[in-house]
Enzyme design. Structure first.
Site, mmCIF file in Angstrom:
data_model
loop_
_atom_site.group_PDB
_atom_site.id
_atom_site.type_symbol
_atom_site.label_atom_id
_atom_site.label_comp_id
_atom_site.label_asym_id
_atom_site.label_seq_id
_atom_site.Cartn_x
_atom_site.Cartn_y
_atom_site.Cartn_z
ATOM 1 N N CYS A 35 1.108 -0.968 -0.099
ATOM 2 C CA CYS A 35 0.228 0.257 -0.333
ATOM 3 C C CYS A 35 0.992 1.121 -0.082
ATOM 4 O O CYS A 35 0.590 2.421 -0.559
ATOM 5 C CB CYS A 35 -0.867 0.330 1.410
ATOM 6 S SG CYS A 35 -2.073 -1.489 1.368
ATOM 7 N N ALA A 36 1.962 0.908 0.724
ATOM 8 C CA ALA A 36 2.998 2.685 0.805
ATOM 9 C C ALA A 36 3.254 2.253 -0.978
ATOM 10 O O ALA A 36 3.521 3.596 -0.956
ATOM 11 C CB ALA A 36 3.876 2.303 2.365
#
Length: 164
Positions: free
Chosen positions: A58-59
């Protein structure tokens, strides 16, 4: 159909598709104000949906959209998750995210339900699946990707090309 580590997951909410009007939904910004996504805004909207900014994929997804979308004219880029706005703000500050607006769906999961991306089962039940929507200035969905395997990144080029 989406999977998490190879196991099929169930998504709930109303599914939207390319050509549909993008539902206008209020989400919570970092300062706890409401910010709307979807609908006609006069700009392209890239709505980058992730389970949690506190995971590596996600990052990475958010960093890549921050980098790749910086040069797109007339385009707003959002990252939507169920993380609290405070955690989202900390992530964006630490990572130097300046071209993506972080928004939280934590209150009522309105976005997850309106776009059909709320996970009903799996170890991630209650979170949003990984997805990308592109909404044109008239409020129509021109790109939709529900990532097949939640632990993998989306196709950035296809989403970005929908804006060009």
């Amino acid at each position: 159909m989406a999977t998490f580590k190879g196991n099929v997951v169930t998504l709930t909410g109303k599914s939207v598709n390319v050509g549909d009007k993008a539902p206008e939904v209020s989400l919570v910004a970092g300062d706890l104000s409401e910010k709307k996504v979807g609908g006609a805004s006069g700009k392209f909207q890239i709505i980058n949906v992730v389970p949690s900014l506190d995971t590596g994929v996600c990052a990475t997804q958010t960093r890549k959209f921050n980098e790749k979308a910086a040069s797109l004219p007339n385009t707003e880029v959002f990252v939507v998750s169920l993380d609290l706005p405070f955690a989202q703000g900390r992530f964006c500050s630490t990572e130097g995210i300046a071209n993506v607006t972080a928004l939280s769906d934590f209150k009522n999961k309105d976005f997850g339900n309106a776009y059909g991306v709320l996970l009903e089962d799996s170890p991630l039940a209650g979170l949003l699946t990984r997805a990308v929507f592109v909404v044109n200035p008239n409020g129509e969905i021109v790109h939709k990707e529900i990532v097949d395997e939640i632990t993998t990144e989306p196709n950035y080029d296809t989403a970005l090309n929908a804006v060009k």
